[in-house]
Design a protein around this motif. Structure first.
Motif, mmCIF file in Angstrom:
data_model
loop_
_atom_site.group_PDB
_atom_site.id
_atom_site.type_symbol
_atom_site.label_atom_id
_atom_site.label_comp_id
_atom_site.label_asym_id
_atom_site.label_seq_id
_atom_site.Cartn_x
_atom_site.Cartn_y
_atom_site.Cartn_z
ATOM 1 N N LYS A 57 0.958 -1.277 0.063
ATOM 2 C CA LYS A 57 0.037 -0.006 -0.061
ATOM 3 C C LYS A 57 0.808 1.419 -0.011
ATOM 4 N N GLY A 58 0.383 2.146 -0.984
ATOM 5 C CA GLY A 58 1.321 3.399 -0.808
ATOM 6 C C GLY A 58 2.484 3.411 -1.682
ATOM 7 N N LEU A 59 2.811 2.360 -2.350
ATOM 8 C CA LEU A 59 4.005 2.266 -3.477
ATOM 9 C C LEU A 59 3.196 2.369 -4.878
ATOM 10 N N GLU A 60 3.865 3.182 -5.920
ATOM 11 C CA GLU A 60 3.123 3.581 -7.056
ATOM 12 C C GLU A 60 4.306 3.379 -7.953
ATOM 13 N N PRO A 61 4.141 2.822 -9.166
ATOM 14 C CA PRO A 61 5.432 2.767 -10.132
ATOM 15 C C PRO A 61 5.029 4.037 -10.950
ATOM 16 N N LEU A 62 6.404 4.381 -11.794
ATOM 17 C CA LEU A 62 6.074 5.453 -12.588
ATOM 18 C C LEU A 62 5.114 5.414 -13.440
ATOM 19 N N ALA A 63 4.767 6.517 -14.013
ATOM 20 C CA ALA A 63 3.577 6.434 -14.939
ATOM 21 C C ALA A 63 3.947 5.767 -16.398
ATOM 22 N N ILE A 64 5.035 5.839 -16.766
ATOM 23 C CA ILE A 64 5.455 5.020 -17.792
ATOM 24 C C ILE A 64 5.211 3.451 -17.590
ATOM 25 N N GLN A 65 5.322 3.040 -16.414
ATOM 26 C CA GLN A 65 5.164 1.668 -15.819
ATOM 27 C C GLN A 65 3.753 1.245 -15.905
ATOM 28 N N ASP A 66 3.062 1.992 -15.894
ATOM 29 C CA ASP A 66 1.603 1.500 -15.389
ATOM 30 C C ASP A 66 1.161 0.227 -16.369
ATOM 31 N N THR A 67 1.275 0.397 -17.436
ATOM 32 C CA THR A 67 0.640 -0.671 -18.342
ATOM 33 C C THR A 67 1.619 -1.880 -18.131
ATOM 34 N N PHE A 68 2.914 -1.928 -17.943
ATOM 35 C CA PHE A 68 3.580 -3.140 -17.588
ATOM 36 C C PHE A 68 3.033 -3.864 -16.372
ATOM 37 N N TYR A 69 2.841 -2.946 -15.330
ATOM 38 C CA TYR A 69 2.467 -3.531 -14.095
ATOM 39 C C TYR A 69 0.722 -3.922 -14.205
ATOM 40 N N THR A 70 0.040 -3.381 -14.948
ATOM 41 C CA THR A 70 -1.231 -3.519 -15.161
ATOM 42 C C THR A 70 -1.356 -5.237 -15.720
ATOM 43 N N LEU A 71 -0.712 -5.144 -16.615
ATOM 44 C CA LEU A 71 -0.351 -6.712 -17.493
ATOM 45 C C LEU A 71 0.114 -7.608 -16.591
ATOM 46 N N LEU A 72 1.172 -7.359 -15.826
ATOM 47 C CA LEU A 72 1.786 -8.126 -14.866
ATOM 48 C C LEU A 72 0.707 -8.679 -13.819
#
Length: 139
Positions: A57-72
């Motif tokens: 909770k509270g950790l957010e990836p960079l905006a450029i990594q959003d798609t990667f972590y959504t698919l992950l």
């Protein structure tokens, strides 16, 4: 380098290891190479443990990594079930090998589970590699 950036390399390695582990762990149906299958199951659980810090909770990836972590997250939600089912099947097969009287409810469904999990897990390993590869090419 943050853990979010480092994990992309871990995910790429996991994808390669998944493809090789799933593909080479069987000599023939019902006959497994213990030197590959057992370490692969252990490494599968270690990979799941490495995923835990990503979802604090509270950790957010960079905006450029959003798609990667959504698919992950989507891929991981299926892989968790694969790891659990394969671990339970391995335990049931090992118990049956040591005690021929042992009857497992899960072993009755071994063939359909194997026929579904093996090709799907290969596809998800390729998806992990593709997901990491696409992230590298978008940098």
């Amino acid at each position: 380098m943050s853990y979010f950036e480092l994990f992309i390399y871990i995910n790429m390695g996991w994808g390669v290891m998944t493809v090789f582990g799933v593909y080479f762990s069987e000599k023939s149906p019902f006959e497994y190479r213990k030197t590959i299958a057992i370490p692969f199951i252990i490494v599968s659980w270690l990979y799941l443990l490495l995923c835990v810090p990503l979802f604090k909770k509270g950790l957010e990836p960079l905006a450029i990594q959003d798609t990667f972590y959504t698919l992950l997250a989507a891929i991981l939600s299926i892989e968790i079930w694969f790891v659990m089912l394969v671990t339970l099947l391995a335990i049931a097969l090992a118990k049956q090998a040591h005690n021929s009287d042992y009857q497992s409810y899960l072993l009755r469904f071994y063939r359909p589970l194997r026929n579904g999990i093996k090709p799907l897990w290969l596809i998800f390993g390729l998806l992990n590699m593709l997901n990491s590869g696409c992230y590298f090419f978008t940098l």
